[in-house]
Enzyme design. Structure first.
Site, PDB file in Angstrom:
ATOM      1  CG  ASN A 136      25.779  19.358  61.003  1.00  0.00           C
ATOM      2  OD1 ASN A 136      24.670  18.896  61.475  1.00  0.00           O
ATOM      3  ND2 ASN A 136      25.925  19.464  59.893  1.00  0.00           N
ATOM      4  CD1 TRP A 137      26.568  16.432  66.770  1.00  0.00           C
ATOM      5  CD2 TRP A 137      24.950  15.886  68.256  1.00  0.00           C
ATOM      6  NE1 TRP A 137      27.049  16.505  68.185  1.00  0.00           N
ATOM      7  CE2 TRP A 137      26.195  16.119  68.850  1.00  0.00           C
ATOM      8  CE3 TRP A 137      23.621  15.589  68.865  1.00  0.00           C
ATOM      9  CZ2 TRP A 137      25.836  16.305  70.563  1.00  0.00           C
ATOM     10  CZ3 TRP A 137      23.469  15.586  70.175  1.00  0.00           C
ATOM     11  CH2 TRP A 137      24.624  15.973  70.934  1.00  0.00           C
ATOM     12  CE  LYS A 138      26.995  16.033  58.325  1.00  0.00           C
ATOM     13  NZ  LYS A 138      27.912  15.880  57.187  1.00  0.00           N
ATOM     14  CG  HIS A 165      25.421  21.511  55.866  1.00  0.00           C
ATOM     15  ND1 HIS A 165      25.471  20.506  55.099  1.00  0.00           N
ATOM     16  CD2 HIS A 165      26.395  21.204  56.764  1.00  0.00           C
ATOM     17  CE1 HIS A 165      26.373  19.423  55.242  1.00  0.00           C
ATOM     18  NE2 HIS A 165      26.948  20.156  56.403  1.00  0.00           N
ATOM     19  CD  GLU A 208      25.236  16.601  54.621  1.00  0.00           C
ATOM     20  OE1 GLU A 208      24.495  16.818  55.689  1.00  0.00           O
ATOM     21  OE2 GLU A 208      26.224  16.354  54.776  1.00  0.00           O
ATOM     22  CD  GLU A 217      30.801  22.426  56.480  1.00  0.00           C
ATOM     23  OE1 GLU A 217      31.151  21.944  57.719  1.00  0.00           O
ATOM     24  OE2 GLU A 217      29.560  22.236  56.210  1.00  0.00           O
ATOM     25  N   GLY A 248      32.475  14.410  54.617  1.00  0.00           N
ATOM     26  CA  GLY A 248      31.884  13.019  54.904  1.00  0.00           C
ATOM     27  C   GLY A 248      32.691  12.047  54.233  1.00  0.00           C
ATOM     28  CB  SER A 271      37.157  14.707  56.246  1.00  0.00           C
ATOM     29  OG  SER A 271      36.018  14.281  55.473  1.00  0.00           O
ATOM     30  N   GLY A 300      31.417  17.145  61.446  1.00  0.00           N
ATOM     31  CA  GLY A 300      30.316  16.491  61.028  1.00  0.00           C
ATOM     32  C   GLY A 300      30.308  15.080  62.075  1.00  0.00           C
ATOM     33  N   GLY A 301      30.884  14.129  60.964  1.00  0.00           N
ATOM     34  CA  GLY A 301      31.362  12.700  61.773  1.00  0.00           C
ATOM     35  C   GLY A 301      31.947  12.680  62.979  1.00  0.00           C
TER      36      GLY A 301
END
Ligand code: PEP
Length: 253
Positions: free
Chosen positions: A10-12, A96, A98, A168, A174, A214, A235-236
């Site tokens: 997920n590149w957000k 998600h 977010e 998640e 993150g 993470s 993600g990251g």
């Protein structure tokens, strides 16, 4: 038998078109020999059409980061299933944390988005997970149960073929804090029981449940070895081709 592992990035709201094409070019090369694992990347909406042709004929599928339930109409800022399929998306991330936290998405909305996606042939990765306050209050399983039951309301065993759940924990996204394997497996096993109750034993066992929060090259193998963890939503670490490739390879073990 465990279902085929599924690792999604997920590149957000990261990567310009130029950066996204460079990242996917490096990733393609890094995982071109990988077989037996489903892989997807979810670039930001502006980069989807540039990344799509680069993924044709590769072992990496394209995902969006959201999808709307209506075919078209007055829904400023939203994108329909057909628009995403036209670009070449096979998957959409839905609900998600977010989106839930900053944009007010609800379980009901998640259900509408997922139902529209699946019924039109777009895979749905539905995200669920508790906040730190909910975990500390001992409400993790209750919160996740509600998110799963309401998010999946009305979906059938046939629909479940295009369904993935991403567990998640919000406190792990993150933050560098990863759930212990025992914490993750406990919730995954619970989600598995809910899936079996809704779809029957066979179909419920076949739905992939990803862990997200993470995930890094150093912790992926242990998480992915758990009986009810069938992949990862990353993600990251998905923004670095080498790290994402290492996580994908950890699923081979
Ligand atoms: C995510 O956003 O889905 C996620 C899991 O992020 P990170 O891997 O950076 O914690």
């Amino acid at each position: 038998m465990k279902p085929t592992p599924f690792i999604a990035g997920n590149w957000k709201m990261n990567e310009t078109i130029a950066e996204a094409t460079a990242l996917v070019t490096a990733l393609k090369d890094a995982v071109k020999d990988v077989k037996g694992i489903d892989i997807a990347v979810a670039p930001t909406a502006t980069a989807l059409s540039s990344v799509a042709p680069l993924l044709k004929g590769t072992n990496i599928a394209l995902s969006s980061q959201n999808v709307h339930w209506a075919d078209h109409g007055a829904f400023t800022g939203e994108i329909s299933v057909n628009m995403l399929k036209e670009i070449g998306c096979a998957w959409a991330i839905i609900g998600h944390s977010e989106r839930r936290q900053y944009f007010g998405e609800t379980n009901e909305g998640v259900n509408k988005r997922a139902t529209a996606a699946i019924r039109a042939g777009l895979g749905a990765i539905i995200c669920v997970g508790e906040t730190l306050a909910e975990r500390e209050a001992g409400k993790t399983l209750e919160v996740v149960s509600t998110q799963v039951k309401e998010g999946l309301n009305g979906l059938t065993a046939e629909d479940s073929k295009l369904l993935v759940i991403a567990y998640e924990p919000v406190w792990a996204i993150g933050t560098g804090k990863v759930a212990t394997t025992a914490q993750a497996q406990e919730v995954h096993a619970h989600i598995r029981s809910l899936l079996k109750a809704q779809f029957g034993d066979e179909a419920g066992a076949a739905v992939r449940i990803q862990y997200g929060g993470s995930v890094k090259p150093g912790n992926a193998a242990e998480l992915l070895a758990q009986p009810d963890i069938n992949g990862a939503l990353v993600g990251g670490a998905s923004l670095k081709a080498a790290d994402f490739a290492a996580i994908i390879r950890a699923a081979l073990n």
